[in-house]
Enzyme design. Structure first.
Site, mmCIF file in Angstrom:
data_model
loop_
_atom_site.group_PDB
_atom_site.id
_atom_site.type_symbol
_atom_site.label_atom_id
_atom_site.label_comp_id
_atom_site.label_asym_id
_atom_site.label_seq_id
_atom_site.Cartn_x
_atom_site.Cartn_y
_atom_site.Cartn_z
ATOM 1 N N CYS A 255 47.529 21.154 2.661
ATOM 2 C CA CYS A 255 46.177 21.499 2.242
ATOM 3 C C CYS A 255 45.440 22.225 3.352
ATOM 4 O O CYS A 255 45.240 21.687 4.433
ATOM 5 C CB CYS A 255 45.402 20.241 1.861
ATOM 6 S SG CYS A 255 43.698 20.602 1.453
ATOM 7 N N ASN A 264 53.956 20.947 4.852
ATOM 8 C CA ASN A 264 55.375 20.714 4.629
ATOM 9 C C ASN A 264 56.036 22.033 4.266
ATOM 10 O O ASN A 264 55.418 22.905 3.652
ATOM 11 C CB ASN A 264 55.563 19.735 3.462
ATOM 12 C CG ASN A 264 55.323 18.300 3.863
ATOM 13 O OD1 ASN A 264 55.836 17.843 4.869
ATOM 14 N ND2 ASN A 264 54.544 17.581 3.072
#
Ligand code: MG
Length: 317
Positions: A255, A264
């Site tokens: 985010c 990730n």
């Protein structure tokens, strides 16, 4: 015409292809745990099921941590109850301690992961233990899980650098993996938690592990894209023999509005690279990208995956 219909990526097999690389999909756990807005349980179950339909064979489903630590995953038992048992898909869950293991067992989990630290600072901050004390905390968890015939993955954080300590010696990581192996862990995931590794560093650590007697067939790599290195680092690990890769559908967990949530590696991005290298992943890239588009609509922001964005239908003029 989309990219798949055009026959891209063009496949140039790696020297040891054809071989299979297993994606350890962490989106429902590592990805969603960073989301501040609590998603309905039914959406999480649908997400996991769509990932399974897209061909992912290991989907880390949730985490049995206290709800006050990770409110997003407070419905872990409900998520597990909603999953259809599958002979072809594994649904490991994260457990922090014996209480978590007992909850996971009661919910029908068949395999677990524990979460350790390579560095003293992160062990103290994340586990409230010293580096040496953490093994004693895991010991009864791993022993009981193994007695239940569960496989146990040992995650290690900060394998390539630590935000308080800086560089992390290769020997330190080898030592930590050895501790997890001696406890009974059946496989390992080496995390670049702050995303600072570079490909040569990854290669050197994997070779050091292999030289210490840890088979790379037991090792997974878990890269974060904070410095834009996640895909290059993952490919470097593959090139020296690693065959399990952690990634998150759509790059969930990255985010851009939450400072603590470093990205990730996106599953679509690594699958695209692996397919181009001639590796089989079992993943249907179009179905996976469609799932990530569905999830990004729910979250109300674009996917972090470059491949998902690139695969938006477009016209060739
Ligand atoms: Mg992660």
């Amino acid at each position: 015409m989309n990219i798949a219909e055009l026959g891209l990526p063009m496949v140039i097999p790696a020297p040891d292809a054809p071989a299979r690389v297993t994606i350890w999909e962490v989106g429902p756990r590592d990805g969603l745990q960073n989301e501040a807005e609590i998603l309905p349980t039914a959406i999480k179950i649908e997400f996991i099921e769509r990932l399974a339909v897209a061909g992912l064979s290991i989907i880390e489903a949730t985490s049995f941590v206290p709800a006050r630590w990770v409110p997003q995953l407070a419905d872990a038992a409900e998520v597990m109850a909603g999953l259809s048992p599958s002979a072809s898909v594994r649904f490991p869950v994260l457990v922090p301690n014996e209480r978590g293991l007992n909850l996971a067992l009661a919910a029908g989990a068949q395999e677990i992961a524990v979460f350790g630290s390579v560095t003293e600072s992160f062990a103290r901050k994340n586990l409230n233990r010293t580096y040496d004390e953490q093994w004693a905390m895991f010991e009864p968890v791993v022993a009981k899980a193994r007695a239940e015939d569960m496989s146990v993955r040992g995650y290690l954080s900060m394998c390539f650098g630590d935000p308080w300590e800086g560089p992390v010696a290769l020997e330190r990581v080898v030592d930590a993996v050895g501790h997890l192996r001696d406890l009974g862990c059946t496989e390992f995931s080496l995390g670049d938690t702050i995303g600072v590794a570079t490909p040569g560093h990854v290669r050197a650590l994997m070779i050091a592990l292999r030289d210490s007697g840890i088979g790379l067939d037991l090792v997974g790599i878990h890269c974060h894209d904070t410095y834009g290195q996640a895909l290059a680092n993952t490919v470097a690990a593959i090139e020296v023999g690693v065959r399990t890769v952690d990634s998150s559908a759509g790059g969930l967990g990255g985010c851009p509005y939450a400072k603590s949530a470093t990205g990730n590696l996106a599953t679509e991005d690594v699958v695209y690279a692996l397919h181009g290298m001639g590796f089989d992943t079992g993943v249907d890239l179009s179905a996976l990208a469609e799932t990530s588009r569905w999830m990004s609509d729910i979250l109300g922001r674009p996917s972090q995956s470059r491949v998902v964005r690139a695969m938006q239908p477009y016209s060739v003029q």
